[in-house]
Write a protein that holds these residues in place. Structure first.
Motif, PDB file in Angstrom:
ATOM      1  N   ALA A  74       2.468   9.531 -15.355  1.00 23.34           N
ATOM      2  CA  ALA A  74       1.433  10.538 -15.113  1.00 23.34           C
ATOM      3  C   ALA A  74       0.341   9.984 -14.203  1.00 23.34           C
ATOM      4  N   LEU A  75      -0.022   8.715 -14.422  1.00 23.77           N
ATOM      5  CA  LEU A  75      -1.050   8.094 -13.594  1.00 23.77           C
ATOM      6  C   LEU A  75      -0.581   7.961 -12.145  1.00 23.77           C
ATOM      7  N   CYS A  76       0.655   7.516 -11.967  1.00 22.21           N
ATOM      8  CA  CYS A  76       1.203   7.377 -10.614  1.00 22.21           C
ATOM      9  C   CYS A  76       1.363   8.734  -9.940  1.00 22.21           C
ATOM     10  N   THR A  77       1.758   9.733 -10.744  1.00 25.94           N
ATOM     11  CA  THR A  77       1.889  11.083 -10.187  1.00 25.94           C
ATOM     12  C   THR A  77       0.544  11.594  -9.709  1.00 25.94           C
ATOM     13  N   TYR A  78      -0.487  11.354 -10.519  1.00 28.17           N
ATOM     14  CA  TYR A  78      -1.831  11.766 -10.117  1.00 28.17           C
ATOM     15  C   TYR A  78      -2.220  11.106  -8.804  1.00 28.17           C
ATOM     16  N   PHE A  79      -1.950   9.802  -8.679  1.00 29.04           N
ATOM     17  CA  PHE A  79      -2.356   9.088  -7.466  1.00 29.04           C
ATOM     18  C   PHE A  79      -1.630   9.630  -6.241  1.00 29.04           C
ATOM     19  N   TYR A  80      -0.292   9.735  -6.333  1.00 31.44           N
ATOM     20  CA  TYR A  80       0.408  10.115  -5.108  1.00 31.44           C
ATOM     21  C   TYR A  80       0.261  11.610  -4.796  1.00 31.44           C
ATOM     22  N   ASP A  81      -0.029  12.407  -5.830  1.00 34.33           N
ATOM     23  CA  ASP A  81      -0.275  13.823  -5.547  1.00 34.33           C
ATOM     24  C   ASP A  81      -1.656  14.001  -4.910  1.00 34.33           C
ATOM     25  N   TYR A  82      -2.672  13.345  -5.487  1.00 35.84           N
ATOM     26  CA  TYR A  82      -4.036  13.467  -4.965  1.00 35.84           C
ATOM     27  C   TYR A  82      -4.211  12.716  -3.638  1.00 35.84           C
ATOM     28  N   GLN A  83      -3.902  11.430  -3.662  1.00 34.40           N
ATOM     29  CA  GLN A  83      -4.108  10.624  -2.468  1.00 34.40           C
ATOM     30  C   GLN A  83      -3.112  10.999  -1.360  1.00 34.40           C
ATOM     31  N   GLY A  84      -1.909  11.433  -1.770  1.00 37.15           N
ATOM     32  CA  GLY A  84      -0.939  11.859  -0.761  1.00 37.15           C
ATOM     33  C   GLY A  84      -1.414  13.084  -0.011  1.00 37.15           C
ATOM     34  N   HIS A  85      -1.936  14.067  -0.758  1.00 38.25           N
ATOM     35  CA  HIS A  85      -2.492  15.248  -0.099  1.00 38.25           C
ATOM     36  C   HIS A  85      -3.704  14.881   0.747  1.00 38.25           C
ATOM     37  N   TYR A  86      -4.516  13.957   0.241  1.00 39.95           N
ATOM     38  CA  TYR A  86      -5.694  13.532   0.996  1.00 39.95           C
ATOM     39  C   TYR A  86      -5.283  12.820   2.284  1.00 39.95           C
ATOM     40  N   LEU A  87      -4.211  12.033   2.188  1.00 43.31           N
ATOM     41  CA  LEU A  87      -3.672  11.382   3.389  1.00 43.31           C
ATOM     42  C   LEU A  87      -3.237  12.427   4.414  1.00 43.31           C
ATOM     43  N   GLY A  88      -2.503  13.442   3.949  1.00 41.11           N
ATOM     44  CA  GLY A  88      -2.088  14.514   4.855  1.00 41.11           C
ATOM     45  C   GLY A  88      -3.274  15.227   5.469  1.00 41.11           C
ATOM     46  N   ALA A  89      -4.340  15.442   4.659  1.00 37.46           N
ATOM     47  CA  ALA A  89      -5.530  16.118   5.163  1.00 37.46           C
ATOM     48  C   ALA A  89      -6.242  15.270   6.213  1.00 37.46           C
ATOM     49  N   LYS A  90      -6.230  13.943   6.026  1.00 37.26           N
ATOM     50  CA  LYS A  90      -6.846  13.067   7.029  1.00 37.26           C
ATOM     51  C   LYS A  90      -6.098  13.147   8.359  1.00 37.26           C
ATOM     52  N   ILE A  91      -4.776  13.127   8.283  1.00 34.51           N
ATOM     53  CA  ILE A  91      -3.988  13.240   9.517  1.00 34.51           C
ATOM     54  C   ILE A  91      -4.193  14.616  10.146  1.00 34.51           C
ATOM     55  N   GLU A  92      -4.281  15.649   9.302  1.00 35.67           N
ATOM     56  CA  GLU A  92      -4.563  16.996   9.806  1.00 35.67           C
ATOM     57  C   GLU A  92      -5.891  17.015  10.558  1.00 35.67           C
ATOM     58  N   ARG A  93      -6.906  16.374   9.985  1.00 40.33           N
ATOM     59  CA  ARG A  93      -8.202  16.289  10.658  1.00 40.33           C
ATOM     60  C   ARG A  93      -8.083  15.572  12.003  1.00 40.33           C
ATOM     61  N   ASP A  94      -7.343  14.455  12.011  1.00 38.50           N
ATOM     62  CA  ASP A  94      -7.172  13.699  13.257  1.00 38.50           C
ATOM     63  C   ASP A  94      -6.489  14.552  14.329  1.00 38.50           C
ATOM     64  N   MET A  95      -5.421  15.265  13.936  1.00 41.55           N
ATOM     65  CA  MET A  95      -4.708  16.103  14.898  1.00 41.55           C
ATOM     66  C   MET A  95      -5.606  17.224  15.414  1.00 41.55           C
ATOM     67  N   ARG A  96      -6.375  17.828  14.503  1.00 41.47           N
ATOM     68  CA  ARG A  96      -7.251  18.916  14.915  1.00 41.47           C
ATOM     69  C   ARG A  96      -8.329  18.407  15.867  1.00 41.47           C
ATOM     70  N   ASP A  97      -8.872  17.226  15.561  1.00 39.38           N
ATOM     71  CA  ASP A  97      -9.857  16.623  16.465  1.00 39.38           C
ATOM     72  C   ASP A  97      -9.253  16.368  17.840  1.00 39.38           C
ATOM     73  N   GLN A  98      -8.031  15.816  17.849  1.00 38.47           N
ATOM     74  CA  GLN A  98      -7.378  15.514  19.115  1.00 38.47           C
ATOM     75  C   GLN A  98      -7.161  16.785  19.938  1.00 38.47           C
ATOM     76  N   MET A  99      -6.655  17.834  19.283  1.00 36.02           N
ATOM     77  CA  MET A  99      -6.390  19.071  20.011  1.00 36.02           C
ATOM     78  C   MET A  99      -7.679  19.693  20.541  1.00 36.02           C
ATOM     79  N   PHE A 100      -8.733  19.675  19.715  1.00 35.61           N
ATOM     80  CA  PHE A 100      -9.982  20.273  20.168  1.00 35.61           C
ATOM     81  C   PHE A 100     -10.576  19.486  21.325  1.00 35.61           C
ATOM     82  N   ARG A 101     -10.573  18.151  21.212  1.00 31.27           N
ATOM     83  CA  ARG A 101     -11.086  17.334  22.312  1.00 31.27           C
ATOM     84  C   ARG A 101     -10.286  17.571  23.585  1.00 31.27           C
TER      85      ARG A 101
END
Length: 577
Positions: A74-101
């Motif tokens: 359960a602890l590992c699931t919490y980490f990879y579900d939360y941090q995994g989504h956060y990782l995806g969101a960070k990359i999403e932010r980077d891509m959006r920044d790149q496209m806008f720039r």
């Protein structure tokens, strides 16, 4: 997937490689624990069914170990579900920044051919799809792969005949899911394209809502939007139909496999080739066969959407600005403001030529007006100077320096433009004036507003310089918007000015106020004025008359009237209105 595409995708993980590694390790731990728990359950079942041969304390210890593993899972699931989504969101932010720039640097010619709504769809919707791709695909492939391979190995060692019955279902399941998943992906991809068109239509219609309502065009715009919306609905319907067939079939397979295991496994238990606890193990592991196949469906969908979104991302990012700094471009300051056009040829795309062999010189500090019929290239000439477009032949020089050898930032920093269609940003009065020089003090902003004749009306606004002006400045009159635009250029303080029909849309009173502001702004600066109202350019030091061949006449107002040529004809025609 090509090697280049893989490298590009992998590059997005690089800034977050340690988080990505921790995420995968947690996912691996979750899969490993998922494989271990059924083995522990079988151990307990064997112990209980064995007639007390194993001390009950060991059974309790095994149960406690399973509880501990479950909590760790359960602890590992919490980490990879939360941090995994956060990782995806960070990359999403980077891509959006790149496209806008990147969009900020694309040339005007790109926007002549692409809608803003489609670009918005790429920046928002496609980057969101890529976030899901970057988070789920690596994790899912790892978890499903470990579960499937691990369960297959364990069950083959327990009873290979029953395992073979399960494996016989898998090729059929896989073929079924891939077929309908492909159809679903194609439909959803088409729906994404349709959504881009909907965004473009909505942006176009809503931006021009005042024109729509003034011409009674609501029904026309609603019909255009409704047609695109119906096309989008049809694409979604096809996708949902394939999705229903896909998941309905998967549920059917998920129900058939346990039945087959109970029948064949029960027969094996009756024959004595399998223990009852082994049959329990098979039933516990069934989900590790159907689950990965079902998971593969979702992963395949994410791959489809990710591939489509990444293709659209690459299309945008690989679009090179037609106009960009050359390797040897440099700062060129202070700029005095002498302008030269030497044998300039220009046309838009593959269209008709606007200029052929244009020659023109404007001395530093000179006030020059450009007049002529619509479509002869007055605005185009002024758009070539700051390199919004690139001529096909010839040279444009500032102070004897080819504009290509001056950095774009330096060139445009030294040119101020006041247009007829003023664009103001959502925000306050002060923020819009400060756009001319970010970081300017409030005193400098007020001084620029005074010079532009805007301070008096600004002081009367609720909130003064901190008053919100609404989207595109809709809370201000046309004359007030123009004066804010002029204040913005006053604050910028450039040595070269371009006034492009800056007063043609104003009433006579506002025109006089704005004209005085423009005349003050033009003092001691090289100034190009485009005007249809010839009354506004009579005081120009030189008037250039353009026709389809280039500059056909030039001189002062009186000199051109005396010539009795094109200018005199335009002046006489304007006097009739």
């Amino acid at each position: 997937m090509s090697k280049k595409t893989f490298q590009q995708l992998a590059g997005f993980y690089k800034p977050y490689r340690w988080l990505f590694l921790a995420d995968l390790l947690c996912a691996l731990a979750v899969a490993g624990i998922a494989l271990a728990v059924p083995l522990g359950v079988r151990y307990i079942a064997e112990s209980l069914l064995g007639g007390g041969e194993v001390p009950f304390s060991q059974v309790l210890q095994a149960g406690a170990a399973l509880v501990g593993l479950t909590l760790l899972q359960a602890l590992c699931t919490y980490f990879y579900d939360y941090q995994g989504h956060y990782l995806g969101a960070k990359i999403e932010r980077d891509m959006r920044d790149q496209m806008f720039r990147h969009c900020q640097r694309l040339s005007f010619s790109y926007y002549d051919e692409h809608t803003v709504g489609d670009l918005m769809s790429r920046i928002t919707n496609d980057s969101l799809s890529m976030a899901e791709f970057f988070h789920h695909v690596p994790e899912d492939l790892l978890v499903f792969g470990v579960k499937f391979l691990g369960a297959t190995g364990i069950l083959l060692s327990v009873h290979w005949q029953t395992t073979g019955v399960i494996l016989a279902f898998l090729p059929v399941m896989l073929a079924y899911t891939l077929y309908f998943n492909k159809r679903m992906g194609q439909a959803m991809g088409q729906a994404r394209e349709s959504m881009g068109k909907i965004n473009a239509q909505a942006e176009d219609s809503l931006s021009g809502v005042r024109v729509v309502q003034s011409f009674g065009g609501e029904a026309l715009e609603e019909a255009k939007f409704s047609r695109l919306n119906r096309r989008f609905l049809e694409d979604r319907r096809v996708g949902y139909r394939s999705e229903a067939l896909l998941f309905g079939g998967m549920d059917t397979f998920a129900a058939l496999i346990p039945i087959a295991v109970v029948v064949f496994g029960g027969l094996a238990v009756w024959q004595g080739s399998m223990l009852l606890s082994d049959l329990l193990l098979f039933l516990l592991y069934i989900g590790y066969f159907t689950g990965p196949v079902q998971g593969l469906v979702n992963t395949s969908r994410l791959l489809q959407e990710g591939r489509t979104s990444f293709r659209r991302y690459r299309e945008l990012m690989e679009a090179q600005p037609e106009i960009q700094d050359q390797p040897d471009s440099r700062e060129w300051e202070p700029v005095r403001g002498k302008l030269e056009f030497r044998q300039v040829d220009f046309c838009y795309g593959q269209g008709e030529e606007v200029f052929r062999g244009l020659d023109l010189t404007v001395e530093a500090g000179e006030y020059v007006a450009l007049v002529g019929a619509s479509g002869v290239g007055k605005t185009t000439l002024c758009a070539l100077l700051p390199r919004f477009y690139q001529p096909q032949r010839g040279q444009i020089l500032v102070d004897g320096q080819p504009v290509e050898e001056i950095s774009l930032a330096c060139l445009r920093r030294n040119i101020g433009i006041v247009q007829q269609d003023v664009y103001l940003f959502t925000g306050t009065v002060a923020e819009n004036i400060a756009y001319g020089r970010p970081g300017a003090s409030r005193e400098e902003i007020v001084a620029a507003a005074r010079q532009a004749g805007a301070h008096e009306f600004i002081e009367k606004l609720p909130g003064g310089y901190d008053a919100g002006i609404g989207p595109h400045g809709v809370r201000l009159s046309g004359g007030q918007q123009q004066r804010l635009a002029i204040a913005r250029v006053f604050l910028k303080d450039p040595p070269v000015l371009i006034f492009d029909e800056a007063t043609s849309a104003l009433d006579s009173h506002s025109e006089k106020v704005v004209q005085r502001s423009l005349e003050q702004l033009a003092q001691r600066r090289t100034t190009l004025v485009i005007a249809h109202r010839l009354s506004t350019v009579q005081g120009a030091g030189r008037i250039l008359v353009l026709d389809e061949k280039g500059v056909c006449e030039q001189g002062t107002h009186q000199e051109l009237l005396a010539q009795g040529g094109v200018y005199a004809g335009l002046y006489q025609a304007s006097a009739l209105f």
